[in-house]
Scaffold this motif. Sequence first.
Motif, PDB file in Angstrom:
ATOM      1  N   THR A 105       0.831  -1.116   0.137  1.00 23.97           N
ATOM      2  CA  THR A 105      -0.040   0.079   0.058  1.00 23.97           C
ATOM      3  C   THR A 105       0.973   1.218   0.055  1.00 23.97           C
ATOM      4  O   THR A 105       1.846   1.215   0.453  1.00 23.97           O
ATOM      5  CB  THR A 105      -0.825   0.081   1.282  1.00 23.97           C
ATOM      6  N   ARG A 106       0.180   2.324  -0.485  1.00 20.36           N
ATOM      7  CA  ARG A 106       0.960   3.785  -0.350  1.00 20.36           C
ATOM      8  C   ARG A 106       0.671   4.205   1.045  1.00 20.36           C
ATOM      9  O   ARG A 106       1.396   5.100   1.366  1.00 20.36           O
ATOM     10  CB  ARG A 106       0.275   4.468  -1.504  1.00 20.36           C
ATOM     11  N   ALA A 218      -1.457  -4.291   2.449  1.00 23.38           N
ATOM     12  CA  ALA A 218      -2.280  -3.960   1.157  1.00 23.38           C
ATOM     13  C   ALA A 218      -3.614  -4.300   1.600  1.00 23.38           C
ATOM     14  O   ALA A 218      -4.136  -5.278   2.007  1.00 23.38           O
ATOM     15  CB  ALA A 218      -1.835  -5.270   0.074  1.00 23.38           C
ATOM     16  N   ASP A 219      -4.555  -3.239   1.242  1.00 22.81           N
ATOM     17  CA  ASP A 219      -5.828  -3.593   1.262  1.00 22.81           C
ATOM     18  C   ASP A 219      -6.450  -4.523   0.324  1.00 22.81           C
ATOM     19  O   ASP A 219      -5.616  -4.860  -0.755  1.00 22.81           O
ATOM     20  CB  ASP A 219      -6.759  -2.097   1.055  1.00 22.81           C
ATOM     21  N   SER A 222      -6.753  -3.275  -3.246  1.00 28.02           N
ATOM     22  CA  SER A 222      -5.577  -2.559  -3.747  1.00 28.02           C
ATOM     23  C   SER A 222      -4.945  -2.929  -5.012  1.00 28.02           C
ATOM     24  O   SER A 222      -5.165  -3.962  -5.511  1.00 28.02           O
ATOM     25  CB  SER A 222      -4.628  -2.562  -2.641  1.00 28.02           C
ATOM     26  N   SER A 224      -2.147  -3.694  -5.455  1.00 28.63           N
ATOM     27  CA  SER A 224      -0.863  -4.572  -4.947  1.00 28.63           C
ATOM     28  C   SER A 224      -1.242  -5.953  -4.677  1.00 28.63           C
ATOM     29  O   SER A 224      -0.592  -6.923  -5.363  1.00 28.63           O
ATOM     30  CB  SER A 224      -0.464  -4.156  -3.644  1.00 28.63           C
ATOM     31  N   ARG A 249      -5.119  -2.415   6.291  1.00 25.96           N
ATOM     32  CA  ARG A 249      -3.979  -2.523   5.415  1.00 25.96           C
ATOM     33  C   ARG A 249      -3.237  -3.911   5.361  1.00 25.96           C
ATOM     34  O   ARG A 249      -2.562  -4.442   4.594  1.00 25.96           O
ATOM     35  CB  ARG A 249      -2.928  -1.466   5.837  1.00 25.96           C
TER      36      ARG A 249
END
Length: 341
Positions: A105-106, A218-219, A222, A224, A249
């Motif tokens: 995730t960002r 990572a959601d 997402s 990712s 996340r």
Amino acid sequence: MHDEELFHKLLILRTPGIGPVKYAELTRKFGTAAAAADSLNAAQEHADSVKREMDRAAQLGIIYVSDDSDDYPANLKQVKNHPPVISARGNIAALRRPAVGMVGTRHATAAGMRFVSDLAAAFAGHGFAVVSGMAMGTDTAAHNGALSVAGDENTIAVLAGGADYIWPLENEKLYHYILERGAAISEMPVAATPIANNFIQRNRWIAGISEKLILGEADEDSGSMSTAAFALDLNRPVFAIPGHPSDARSAGPNRLIKSGLATLCIGRQDFFEFKDDKGQSPKKAKPHAENTLMDLIGTESVSESVLAKLAEKNVNEVKSQLVVLELNGLVKKVNGGYVKA
């Protein structure tokens, strides 16, 4: 003076409506890129735009790498409908290294970014190029971790725009550092601005270049997770870093671990053997059955730091193991510590 073969390849690929599939069909049908390009009867304006792109690439030090070149990433070449030509800026020798993908995730936590950075440094130190998408958060941590290790073939940024297009702008310094110590690559034309669909395709190439993929925070929905899906589709091993079940996340990696689609990743020891200062493998301590976490957890809440001390383990290792135990319903968090569920 332009490379005529490359010019013909780009003339085809820059024609609207033509991608890798149509390109392959045309070159098979006509035998050569030149003959295939001639069949398109391209307007002079289109030919001139391709030449301008090639001129700009030369000015910026951008190199085009065709899939018949030894510099083309070997794993990517095996992917169906891979880009026939990619552009690369920086040290293209990085493209010949074994590669590991790292994404997430960002909006990563500080702890999550430190974990990824340390893992990336370990891989770079063992001769891998760390591949990511140069986004904020996890991607940035992966690139920076690889760049913290001596060497100039340590990382590859796969971009959704042209190889000269810096996005996000906050990573301008990182982009130039990557050019010094690795490479930035793209299948898009030089100077191209990325659009939404480009990011999905970029994720596929990250998975394609890599021999294994490591998923950080990572959601579920997402980008990712799409990279992980591409990796699984390509039969690349996926390793996931667990996180607390209450944090969205961590939903992506936790689900992949629980479903058996990804292997639990708790650190560099999953991939590399530790060495001491003399280059020797440390002697393994004899296992103590009484020091397993489950034996140490009862009906009274015990903190992570106390468990780490009692189990003679690193706190981060204990945290990762507690997450797995909690996911499996064996323990639960109460009053800042853990009890048996």
